[in-house]
Design a protein around this motif. Structure first.
Motif, PDB file in Angstrom:
ATOM      1  N   CYS A  64       5.764  -5.411   9.593  1.00  0.00           N
ATOM      2  CA  CYS A  64       6.705  -6.291  10.283  1.00  0.00           C
ATOM      3  C   CYS A  64       7.823  -5.442  10.892  1.00  0.00           C
ATOM      4  CB  CYS A  64       7.275  -7.297   9.286  1.00  0.00           C
ATOM      5  SG  CYS A  64       8.521  -8.400   9.978  1.00  0.00           S
ATOM      6  N   TRP A 116      10.705  -6.275  11.449  1.00  0.00           N
ATOM      7  CA  TRP A 116      12.010  -6.590  10.867  1.00  0.00           C
ATOM      8  C   TRP A 116      12.111  -6.147   9.416  1.00  0.00           C
ATOM      9  CZ3 TRP A 116      16.650  -7.482  12.543  1.00  0.00           C
ATOM     10  CH2 TRP A 116      17.612  -7.960  11.659  1.00  0.00           C
ATOM     11  N   ARG A 129       0.718  -9.483  16.473  1.00  0.00           N
ATOM     12  CA  ARG A 129       1.959 -10.014  15.924  1.00  0.00           C
ATOM     13  C   ARG A 129       2.872  -8.855  15.532  1.00  0.00           C
ATOM     14  NH1 ARG A 129       0.751 -14.036  11.284  1.00  0.00           N
ATOM     15  NH2 ARG A 129       2.999 -14.170  11.422  1.00  0.00           N
ATOM     16  N   ARG A 130       4.179  -9.021  15.753  1.00  0.00           N
ATOM     17  CA  ARG A 130       5.155  -7.996  15.403  1.00  0.00           C
ATOM     18  C   ARG A 130       5.905  -8.343  14.118  1.00  0.00           C
ATOM     19  NH1 ARG A 130       9.223  -6.601  19.532  1.00  0.00           N
ATOM     20  NH2 ARG A 130       9.452  -4.855  18.140  1.00  0.00           N
ATOM     21  N   TYR A 131       5.887  -9.623  13.738  1.00  0.00           N
ATOM     22  CA  TYR A 131       6.672 -10.087  12.598  1.00  0.00           C
ATOM     23  C   TYR A 131       5.771 -10.818  11.621  1.00  0.00           C
ATOM     24  CZ  TYR A 131      10.225  -9.059  16.016  1.00  0.00           C
ATOM     25  OH  TYR A 131      10.988  -8.412  16.958  1.00  0.00           O
ATOM     26  N   ARG A 145       6.656 -13.318   9.631  1.00  0.00           N
ATOM     27  CA  ARG A 145       6.932 -14.757   9.586  1.00  0.00           C
ATOM     28  C   ARG A 145       8.034 -15.102  10.578  1.00  0.00           C
ATOM     29  NH1 ARG A 145       9.257 -14.575   3.495  1.00  0.00           N
ATOM     30  NH2 ARG A 145      10.704 -12.905   3.931  1.00  0.00           N
ATOM     31  N   ARG A 146       8.236 -16.382  10.747  1.00  0.00           N
ATOM     32  CA  ARG A 146       9.186 -16.856  11.761  1.00  0.00           C
ATOM     33  C   ARG A 146      10.621 -16.417  11.470  1.00  0.00           C
ATOM     34  NH1 ARG A 146       7.796 -22.988  13.074  1.00  0.00           N
ATOM     35  NH2 ARG A 146       8.236 -22.419  15.218  1.00  0.00           N
ATOM     36  N   CYS A 200      11.693 -13.659  10.162  1.00  0.00           N
ATOM     37  CA  CYS A 200      11.871 -12.268  10.602  1.00  0.00           C
ATOM     38  C   CYS A 200      11.985 -12.201  12.123  1.00  0.00           C
ATOM     39  CB  CYS A 200      10.717 -11.398  10.116  1.00  0.00           C
ATOM     40  SG  CYS A 200      10.754 -11.078   8.346  1.00  0.00           S
ATOM     41  N   ARG A 201      11.162 -12.972  12.805  1.00  0.00           N
ATOM     42  CA  ARG A 201      11.246 -13.020  14.265  1.00  0.00           C
ATOM     43  C   ARG A 201      12.616 -13.529  14.705  1.00  0.00           C
ATOM     44  NH1 ARG A 201       7.030 -16.764  16.996  1.00  0.00           N
ATOM     45  NH2 ARG A 201       8.592 -18.309  16.450  1.00  0.00           N
ATOM     46  N   GLN A 202      13.134 -14.533  13.993  1.00  0.00           N
ATOM     47  CA  GLN A 202      14.449 -15.082  14.318  1.00  0.00           C
ATOM     48  C   GLN A 202      15.550 -14.052  14.071  1.00  0.00           C
ATOM     49  OE1 GLN A 202      15.215 -17.906  15.803  1.00  0.00           O
ATOM     50  NE2 GLN A 202      17.408 -17.567  15.695  1.00  0.00           N
ATOM     51  N   ALA A 212      15.327 -10.822  14.177  1.00  0.00           N
ATOM     52  CA  ALA A 212      15.226  -9.806  15.222  1.00  0.00           C
ATOM     53  C   ALA A 212      15.810 -10.321  16.539  1.00  0.00           C
ATOM     54  CB  ALA A 212      13.766  -9.386  15.409  1.00  0.00           C
ATOM     55  N   TYR A 213      15.518 -11.576  16.865  1.00  0.00           N
ATOM     56  CA  TYR A 213      16.078 -12.189  18.075  1.00  0.00           C
ATOM     57  C   TYR A 213      17.608 -12.204  17.998  1.00  0.00           C
ATOM     58  CZ  TYR A 213      17.561 -15.813  21.314  1.00  0.00           C
ATOM     59  OH  TYR A 213      18.217 -16.503  22.290  1.00  0.00           O
TER      60      TYR A 213
END
Length: 118
Positions: free
Chosen positions: A19, A21, A35-37, A39-40, A42-44, A46-47
């Motif tokens: 991941c 993040w 996929r880079r993350y 779960r959601r 972690c994506r959030q 990073a955003y």
């Protein structure tokens, strides 16, 4: 930082990525974009960090760590260096294959911990 991340996660298997993040293994699936993350959340996170960097006018790709995160990262890097030195010394001193195998496993585990930024 994602507070529900376990302190130590299983290492990624071949064909899996970490991941971007938190460093957990990410199941890449069989089709579509990778996929880079993991779960959601972690994506959030990073955003949110990318947005924060834009507001501060920092260059893309900049990573901002808290003092605690920086200290933790430096500690993991020190542990990695010590594991490398221990293995090198054991090889020079002619340790048996069983001990070298155990030490190399410790080295790999330290490297996996060190590669995580968070």
């Amino acid at each position: 930082m994602d507070t529900d991340a376990p302190a130590d996660h299983p290492p990624p298997r071949r064909g899996e990525a970490s991941c971007a993040w938190c460093g957990r293994p990410v199941d890449e699936g069989h089709t579509g974009r990778r996929r880079r993350y993991c779960r959601r959340s972690c994506r959030q996170r990073a955003y949110e960090q990318r947005q924060s960097l834009r507001v501060r006018e920092l260059p893309e790709g900049t990573v901002v760590l808290s003092e605690a995160e920086s200290t933790d990262l430096m500690d993991r890097m020190f542990q990695l260096r010590c594991a490398c030195e221990d293995l090198h010394t054991a090889i020079l001193e002619g340790e048996d294959a069983t001990e070298l195998s155990r030490m190399s496993g410790d080295l790999v585990a330290a490297a996996r911990r060190a590669e995580r930024l968070r």
